[in-house]
Motif scaffolding. Sequence first.
Motif, short mmCIF file in Angstrom:
data_model
loop_
_atom_site.label_atom_id
_atom_site.label_comp_id
_atom_site.label_asym_id
_atom_site.label_seq_id
_atom_site.Cartn_x
_atom_site.Cartn_y
_atom_site.Cartn_z
N GLY A 50 1.74 -16.95 -15.97
CA GLY A 50 0.65 -17.40 -16.88
C GLY A 50 -0.09 -16.38 -18.13
O GLY A 50 0.36 -15.44 -18.23
N LYS A 51 -0.95 -17.17 -18.49
CA LYS A 51 -1.35 -16.52 -19.91
C LYS A 51 -2.29 -15.17 -19.66
O LYS A 51 -2.18 -14.18 -20.47
CB LYS A 51 -2.44 -17.54 -20.68
CG LYS A 51 -1.60 -18.45 -21.29
CD LYS A 51 -2.84 -19.60 -22.10
CE LYS A 51 -1.78 -20.67 -22.45
NZ LYS A 51 -2.99 -21.71 -23.13
N SER A 52 -2.47 -15.01 -18.58
CA SER A 52 -3.19 -14.06 -18.02
C SER A 52 -2.33 -12.74 -17.47
O SER A 52 -2.78 -11.50 -17.06
CB SER A 52 -4.42 -13.91 -16.90
OG SER A 52 -3.78 -14.64 -15.97
N HIS A 53 -1.13 -12.95 -17.36
CA HIS A 53 -0.22 -12.41 -17.06
C HIS A 53 -0.38 -11.67 -15.60
O HIS A 53 -0.26 -10.49 -15.12
CB HIS A 53 0.11 -11.09 -17.86
CG HIS A 53 0.57 -11.56 -19.07
ND1 HIS A 53 2.02 -11.97 -19.29
CD2 HIS A 53 0.31 -11.74 -20.44
CE1 HIS A 53 2.15 -12.31 -20.57
NE2 HIS A 53 1.15 -12.31 -21.10
N MET A 54 -1.06 -12.61 -14.75
CA MET A 54 -1.26 -11.99 -13.18
C MET A 54 -0.05 -11.55 -12.73
O MET A 54 0.99 -12.34 -12.76
CB MET A 54 -2.04 -13.22 -12.42
CG MET A 54 -2.34 -12.84 -11.11
SD MET A 54 -3.13 -14.05 -10.25
CE MET A 54 -1.86 -15.19 -9.77
N LEU A 55 0.03 -10.51 -11.88
CA LEU A 55 1.11 -10.20 -11.20
C LEU A 55 1.41 -10.79 -9.93
O LEU A 55 0.37 -10.64 -9.09
CB LEU A 55 1.29 -8.56 -11.30
CG LEU A 55 1.49 -7.82 -12.56
CD1 LEU A 55 1.32 -6.26 -12.38
CD2 LEU A 55 2.91 -8.10 -13.01
N LEU A 56 2.39 -11.16 -9.64
CA LEU A 56 2.69 -11.84 -8.34
C LEU A 56 3.79 -11.09 -7.67
O LEU A 56 4.96 -10.91 -8.26
CB LEU A 56 3.05 -13.32 -8.29
CG LEU A 56 2.09 -14.34 -8.90
CD1 LEU A 56 2.48 -15.87 -9.12
CD2 LEU A 56 0.76 -14.30 -8.11
N ALA A 57 3.76 -10.45 -6.54
CA ALA A 57 4.77 -9.80 -5.90
C ALA A 57 5.77 -10.52 -5.26
O ALA A 57 5.64 -11.54 -4.66
CB ALA A 57 3.93 -9.12 -4.77
N LEU A 58 7.03 -10.09 -5.39
CA LEU A 58 8.13 -10.48 -4.50
C LEU A 58 8.19 -9.75 -3.17
O LEU A 58 7.53 -8.79 -3.19
CB LEU A 58 9.31 -10.46 -5.29
CG LEU A 58 9.18 -11.20 -6.97
CD1 LEU A 58 10.62 -10.77 -7.65
CD2 LEU A 58 9.22 -12.75 -6.73
N ASN A 59 8.88 -10.44 -2.31
CA ASN A 59 9.33 -9.78 -1.29
C ASN A 59 9.72 -8.25 -1.44
O ASN A 59 10.69 -8.19 -2.24
CB ASN A 59 10.27 -10.10 -0.30
CG ASN A 59 9.73 -11.71 0.32
OD1 ASN A 59 8.58 -11.86 0.68
ND2 ASN A 59 10.62 -12.66 0.61
N PRO A 60 9.21 -7.20 -0.82
CA PRO A 60 9.87 -5.87 -0.93
C PRO A 60 11.25 -5.86 -0.14
O PRO A 60 11.58 -6.59 0.72
CB PRO A 60 9.01 -4.91 -0.16
CG PRO A 60 7.92 -5.83 0.72
CD PRO A 60 8.24 -7.27 0.08
N ILE A 61 12.05 -5.23 -0.94
CA ILE A 61 13.70 -5.21 -0.42
C ILE A 61 13.93 -3.80 -0.39
O ILE A 61 13.65 -2.77 -0.69
CB ILE A 61 14.54 -5.85 -1.64
CG1 ILE A 61 14.09 -7.24 -2.05
CG2 ILE A 61 15.89 -5.73 -1.22
CD1 ILE A 61 14.34 -8.28 -0.87
N PHE A 62 14.79 -3.61 0.85
CA PHE A 62 15.30 -2.34 1.52
C PHE A 62 16.73 -2.19 0.80
O PHE A 62 17.34 -3.04 1.22
CB PHE A 62 15.25 -2.07 3.08
CG PHE A 62 13.74 -2.06 3.38
CD1 PHE A 62 13.05 -0.81 3.40
CD2 PHE A 62 13.13 -3.36 3.96
CE1 PHE A 62 11.74 -0.95 4.01
CE2 PHE A 62 12.00 -3.25 4.50
CZ PHE A 62 11.00 -2.09 4.51
#
Length: 189
Positions: free
Chosen positions: A167-179
């Motif tokens: 989005g325009k506010s550049h909110m960060l959305l986390a992806l699943n952490p990967i090992f």
Amino acid sequence: MIIRDEEFIRGNCPMTKEEIRTISISKLNIESGHRLLDIGAGTGSISIQMSKISETGEVIAIEKDEEALAIIKKNKEKFNADNLKILNGEALSVLDEVEGKFDGIFIGGSSGNIEDIIKIYGQKLKSQKYMVLNFITIDNVYKAIHVLEDLKYETELVQISISKSKGKSHMLLALNPIFIITARRVKNE
């Protein structure tokens, strides 16, 4: 050449994301002419990327899901990955079709057979070469790391967390952490 996520044909199949794919492939130390194996290939993003790096080598992708197999074939054609061979089935059931030794093995899926896959396919990894494994669950990390250490591999474990802006506010959305486990075969046989 890094292939962006949006360039791949996806469908509803899981795909190793670009940042994780880049790190995982770099840990394999691929050179042109290498023979490589991708177990649990999904959409084929790792296989395709490996085939472009090892242009004069060979890549074998193993996948059991019919929808994913159709997508791998489409991606193979789209990216002209002529050095990619696709095998249909679970890793342990297609073992007879996988001959010779490999310069690198990537494991992205195991269908609950991670210990056996490591033990059996590890015998096909050349000495001093790398096996790279990606996991979402701690349970599989635990199983894999213990089998690899019992087999005297040198191991490294990293956990990668990626967040992407939206989005325009550049909110960060986390992806699943990967090992990511990197295992170097040090045993000569």
